[in-house]
Design an enzyme around this catalytic site. Structure first.
Site, PDB file in Angstrom:
ATOM      1  N   HIS A 303      30.828  53.501  44.088  1.00  0.00           N
ATOM      2  CA  HIS A 303      31.722  52.420  43.679  1.00  0.00           C
ATOM      3  C   HIS A 303      31.291  51.093  44.314  1.00  0.00           C
ATOM      4  CE1 HIS A 303      35.782  50.736  42.663  1.00  0.00           C
ATOM      5  NE2 HIS A 303      35.538  49.997  43.731  1.00  0.00           N
ATOM      6  N   GLU A 304      31.129  51.084  45.627  1.00  0.00           N
ATOM      7  CA  GLU A 304      30.788  49.824  46.306  1.00  0.00           C
ATOM      8  C   GLU A 304      29.412  49.347  45.857  1.00  0.00           C
ATOM      9  OE1 GLU A 304      33.279  48.523  47.616  1.00  0.00           O
ATOM     10  OE2 GLU A 304      34.492  50.334  47.834  1.00  0.00           O
ATOM     11  N   HIS A 307      29.543  47.667  42.479  1.00  0.00           N
ATOM     12  CA  HIS A 307      30.121  46.317  42.547  1.00  0.00           C
ATOM     13  C   HIS A 307      29.041  45.237  42.629  1.00  0.00           C
ATOM     14  CE1 HIS A 307      34.430  46.379  42.515  1.00  0.00           C
ATOM     15  NE2 HIS A 307      34.589  47.095  43.601  1.00  0.00           N
TER      16      HIS A 307
HETATM   17 ZN   LIG Z   1      36.262  48.148  44.329  1.00  0.00          ZN
END
Ligand SMILES: [Zn+2]
Length: 894
Positions: A303-304, A307
């Site tokens: 997820h990170e 980003h």
């Molecule tokens: Zn996030």
């Protein structure tokens, strides 16, 4: 209570009057004060609709402003105003250099927003508005600037100095100090700024991108955690490759760093090139972390990392657009996990989370659309709605467009908006432009809160071989909108023949059917756009069983009157993993409701034969994925059962569900035991999907079997659980056995095990948190005293969010204790909120949200919950808690 109620509205958005082209920070860490010199190259923004010569910068009351300079000249106090936390510079020219010098005290910052000290290290968390605690700045996501950061600190205590981008220079200074300079070539908003100073060790790896560039990967942790980095590094490399393959996104810097921090409000933060992670969301080792934690960590690392494109390269214009980056990135990490592991199991997990927590939020006082229209404190909107429902909305776009057009849309979005701060409208426009599909009605998902219900009826006409499906949609009123416009949503479905095979589908062309309904072989995606629509399928040669909302194609409640026979049929025949599980869940919920009414009338509950047959079939079928079988036979949680009830009776749900557990264990004892033995692999530890699934299934069986011990057995299954614990094979098995044993309301059994576990792991903060959570979240009544005692335990620290979540958060999840009828649970949580609100409003507000959801509880509990809310409202509250409490109390009058 009104002093805090300043509301920010989306409709008031204006582009900033100034642009900060470059930001040069010089941060000197000192014992008492840390000095921050910010040199900003500023010019007026020609795009501003209200040009002004006054530059207004946000700061905080804790900053000590020492000096303000413009173009090298010190400004006297007639040239600027400092009011509260806002610094206004008067009569600014078209372009200028502004320098401020401030002093801050990160070691006193317990809010964990901005620069703070965690253990022996300095670190930052700037999203959403933490940067203003470091220096005066245009702290808004649409103010993009190129950052250069110089950090200096005593070398012995802080040998590692990190910031965003690439390292430029480093060296020694006098007095045992040293410095490092970092430069990030990509313009970014202040919320993506990060810095770290600490005594950390580094684990290295390398990734070669699709175009052949070598990227150094580095994880920084405290020395005693250096053996826990491998999983995160492997996850990171898999994520980088996946994002190249699936979204065509390559990493852009030469260095990617992750730092693990013990005191952290959130899970992790995607700062450009320097991700900062809650230790609990990055460190893993089979001895100390369960399979579920491994999976969670992989999802968060992915997820990170994702980003970097969906959030950093293309960021949000304002915080109302939070779902632009979060909904899309949660969707991307879900896709990644589904592609890497079992797609059906991942979907079931995501839907369970959504229906248990987001549906509850949508029905409570904090209901908000995925793009809220107003807020008092943006931290309150880092919510399951913005994240998980936001991801569902992106997923629906994917379903409506299909794979190829969705990829075309994401390429257009990244290409069109690279380096910009944009809105959810821009995202939808890119998807629509790339596909040619009209998504204007679809945008209601961004502005309307509430969970729609799809009411579906059907009729089969054997004479004409026609099957009619009538779909109605309705959405309850929420605070922001009383009367909802119809949503545009994809209904994925199939029709099954008597053998469970998907029938070929031919949809009659009809005026009432709008949009492009996708026929995908034998299943289809219907475009639902109206309050009521009828679809007619032709050439249907026999009465079909509809398989509806396949893959949970929209975040709605499905209301179709399935008969028990149909559910049993779908539970054994449906090819769609989600629908198969959903049919099982419906049967289990219906049976649990019968058990609840039996308990209510103090009569005996008798489990139906057909349900037993269905569960048996799953348990004995060795060809099925064990992870999927574990899902199929698991009872819905008490929290989800509560979601399905009109009025929530916490005690009845608990006793009804326990009665079901016992009834299933009684009926299927030999199958459960055989399945346990089959899956209990005492060979070499493995983390393949099969091994993980077997552990999940085995521990599900063990939990059922231990329900028997409370009645007719002499601890036979306790012994199996104790043996599994004693084996100390891995944390999945150890944790599951301990969880089962301490859930049995037998302190003679639990106390020595808990003491042994603590003795063994007291040096490992992550495991100590699990130890707290197991005790405080145990599913048996009468826990409060024990939980209160744990607050005095040496290992508890109220300033550490992980410890607070393990103790107070787990207690709230133990519904029978939080909702104890004497109100003691509410009063305890009220006390904790008041204590925490003095220094960490964000964590305090998170604990206040469950108190606000009183509406569906019994009248007695409603009164007790409101009593606590009123008590809170009489205190001096942060705006975080104020917003949650005032919205909850307002909802009592609706
Ligand atoms: Zn996030």
């Amino acid at each position: 209570m009104t002093q805090n109620s300043q509301v920010t509205y989306l409709k008031d958005y204006q582009v900033p009057s100034f642009i900060i082209e470059t930001t040069d920070l010089d941060i000197r860490i000192g014992d008492e004060y840390t000095s921050v010199v910010a040199r900003l190259k500023v010019r007026r923004n020609s795009a501003s609709s209200e040009p002004s010569s006054e530059l207004v910068l946000q700061g905080s009351k804790d900053i000590k402003l020492q000096e303000v300079m413009m173009n090298g000249l010190i400004l006297d106090k007639s040239n600027y105003d400092l009011e509260g936390s806002v610094l206004s510079i008067h009569q600014c020219p078209e372009a200028f250099e502004l320098t401020t010098e401030c002093l801050i005290q990160p070691q006193l910052n317990a809010s964990l927003e901005g620069l703070y000290k965690s253990g022996g290290m300095y670190c930052t968390q700037c999203e959403a508005e933490g940067f203003r605690n470091i220096t005066y700045y245009l702290d808004r996501p649409d103010a993009l600037s190129v950052f250069t950061t110089r950090i200096s600190a005593p070398k012995v205590s802080y040998p590692i100095l990190l910031s965003n981008g690439n390292p430029v220079e480093q060296g020694d200074l006098d007095n045992g100090e040293h410095f490092a300079v970092w430069h990030d070539p990509f313009p970014k908003p202040a919320y993506l700024f990060a810095m770290v100073a600490g005594n950390l060790v580094r684990q290295d790896d390398v990734f070669t991108t699709v175009s052949g560039r070598k990227v150094d990967l580095q994880i920084f942790v405290e020395a005693h955690n250096s053996h826990k980095c491998d999983h995160a590094l492997e996850s990171l490399k898999r994520s980088m490759l996946w994002d190249e393959q699936v979204y065509g996104r390559e990493y852009d810097l030469d260095l990617f760093m992750i730092v693990a921090v013990d005191d952290f409000n959130m899970g992790a933060m995607e700062n450009k090139g320097l991700n900062i992670f809650n230790s609990d969301c990055v460190l893993a080792d089979p001895a100390t972390s369960s399979d579920a934690m491994f999976e969670r960590i992989e999802g968060i690392v992915a997820h990170e990392y994702f980003h970097n494109w969906s959030g950093n390269r293309v960021t949000c214009r304002d915080w109302f657009q939070l779902s632009l980056k979060e909904g899309f990135t949660v969707y991307r990490d879900s896709q990644y996990t589904a592609d890497t592991y079992s797609a059906a199991v991942k979907r079931i997990d995501d839907v369970t989370l959504l229906r248990t927590h987001q549906f509850a939020e949508d029905a409570g006082p904090m209901a908000h659309p995925i793009r809220p229209a107003s807020y008092i404190e943006i931290n309150n909107f880092y919510s399951v709605t913005v994240y998980e429902k936001g991801a569902e909305v992106v997923g629906m776009i994917h379903t409506l467009l299909g794979d190829a057009l969705f990829r075309k849309g994401s390429d257009l979005y990244f290409g069109r908006h690279d380096g910009q701060a944009v809105t959810t409208d821009d995202f939808v426009a890119a998807m629509s432009d790339a596909s040619g599909i009209d998504l204007s009605q679809f945008k209601h998902w961004y502005s309307q809160a509430g969970t729609p219900t799809l009411a579906i009826t059907d009729a089969y006409d054997a004479t004409n071989n026609e099957y009619r499906l009538t779909v109605g949609q309705s959405t309850p009123a929420t605070a922001e909108c009383q009367k909802k416009l119809p949503f545009h949503l994809p209904l994925r479905m199939a029709l099954l023949d008597t053998n469970g095979l998907e029938m070929p589908l031919t949809l009659r062309d009809d005026d009432s059917v709008q949009g492009d309904n996708l026929l995908l072989g034998n299943s289809c995606v219907l475009n639902i756009t109206q309050a009521q629509q009828t679809f007619v399928f032709e050439g249907v040669m026999e009465q079909p069983t509809p398989s509806l909302l396949r893959g949970f194609s929209a975040p709605v409640k499905l209301d179709y009157a399935y008969t028990q026979e149909q559910l049993l049929f779908l539970a054994s025949k449906d090819q769609d993993g989600f629908c198969r599980w959903e049919a099982c869940q419906r049967l289990l919920i219906e049976a649990t409701e019968l058990a609840m009414s039996a308990m209510n009338q103090s009569s005996h509950y008798q489990l139906g034969d057909s349900l037993v047959t269905m569960l048996r079939a799953s348990l004995v079928d060795e060809t099925l994925d064990p992870a999927m079988v574990a899902k199929l036979v698991q009872l819905p949680s008490e929290a989800y059962l509560a979601e399905t009830q009109t009025t929530v009776d916490v005690d009845l749900i608990h006793t009804g569900r326990e009665a079901m557990r016992l009834a299933i264990a009684t009926a299927l004892e030999s199958e459960l035991l055989a399945c346990y033995n089959r899956c209990h692999d005492i060979g070499l530890f493995s983390q393949t999907g099969k091994a993980i699934g077997q552990r999940a299934l085995k521990n599900t069986c063990l939990s059922y079997l231990n329900a028997l011990d409370s009645v007719q057995y002499q601890g036979q299954y306790q012994t199996i659980a104790r043996d599994q614990y004693a084996l100390q094979a891995n944390m999945t098995d150890v944790g599951a056995a301990l969880h089962i044993l301490i859930g049995q309301n037998n302190s003679e059994l639990a106390a020595p095990l808990l003491a042994e576990f603590y003795q063994r792991w007291q040096g490992d903060a992550q495991v100590v948190c699990q130890w707290f959570a197991m005790q405080c979240g145990a599913n048996r009544p009468g826990l409060l005293k024990q939980v209160q005692d744990l607050l005095d335990h040496d290992a508890f620290d109220i300033r550490n969010p992980n410890k607070v979540r393990s103790v107070v958060g787990s207690f709230i999840r133990s519904a029978i204790n939080f909702h104890a009828v004497d109100g003691s649970g509410y009063a305890f949580v009220g006390d904790m909120i008041l204590k925490l609100d003095n220094f960490n409003p964000m964590i305090a507000a998170g604990l206040a949200k469950p108190l606000g959801r009183f509406k569906r509880h019994t009248p007695q509990r409603q009164a007790l919950m409101q009593q606590q809310l009123r008590r809170l409202s009489e205190a001096q509250l942060s705006k975080d808690v104020f917003e949650v409490v005032s919205r909850a109390l307002d909802s009592a009058n609706v």
